[in-house]
Design a protein around this motif. Structure first.
Motif: not given
Length: 217
Positions: A145-157
């Motif tokens: 419900d609403g305006d969504y975006v897809s994101v990628y969260v990288p791990t470190t390191p």
């Protein structure tokens, strides 16, 4: 003595890791020499091996393949090849998955990893860097419900592993930072921080955060 030792490590460790990665890459690419007949190997022609000959051969094969695939006949051959692979079980699933990812990442007209973002993750009050990969699609849209975006969260390191999230556009802050700079920041675990901007620019950014343009996703 401790200070001198650490200073020496800071000089030699990056050089050693860089040399190791280059040797690994060149060594892997040198395996392409097996594609040539034994009579055409440098050891047969010259009596000794040439380090990097396989890497040059690999680059030539990639360039020639791209050149051939850029014309009409080459495109027809690629379509025929993909149609053939589509008939092979298991191979079809693996090939299509890898091709979709590579087309998204390497396409010049794509939007994957084109923007560095700041999001609250994994909880409120904790912030991390993420990368914009697009918008949710297919049946997922019917449940959001609403305006969504897809994101990628990288791990470190190691940024090649991470988490895929779909967040409201209002919860995402676009950073005035290149993707390369953001990746360096993540890989170094925050040690290699981006150069600070002047106070006026920082104040303007903090006051007015430009929203992500939905037409560019």
């Amino acid at each position: 003595m401790k200070r001198y030792f650490i200073t020496g490590l800071l000089i030699w460790v990056p050089l050693a890791i860089t040399a190791w990665v280059l040797v690994l890459i060149v060594g892997t690419m040198d395996q392409s020499m097996r594609l040539l007949p034994a009579a055409m190997h440098p050891r047969t022609l010259l009596g000794f091996d040439i380090p990097g000959a396989g890497a040059i051969l690999t680059l030539l094969i990639i360039m020639i393949t791209g050149l051939l695939a850029a014309n009409f006949i080459g495109q027809r051959l690629v379509l025929w090849w993909e149609h053939l692979l589509a008939r092979i079980p298991v191979v079809n699933s693996i090939y299509n998955s890898v091709k979709q990812v590579s087309d998204t990442l390497f396409s010049s007209s794509g939007n994957a990893f084109r923007k560095a973002l700041l999001i609250e993750y994994p909880r409120r009050g904790a912030w991390t860097i993420a990368f914009l990969t697009g918008k949710p699609g297919a049946d997922v849209l019917h449940h959001l419900d609403g305006d969504y975006v897809s994101v990628y969260v990288p791990t470190t390191p190691n940024p090649t592993s991470g988490f895929f999230l779909m967040l409201p556009r209002s919860d995402v802050i676009e950073l005035d930072m290149s993707v390369d700079t953001a990746l360096k920041y993540v890989i170094s675990m925050g040690v290699v921080a981006p150069p600070p901007r002047n106070a006026a620019a920082s104040k303007r950014t903090a006051t007015v955060t430009p929203p992500i343009d939905p037409t560019k996703i």
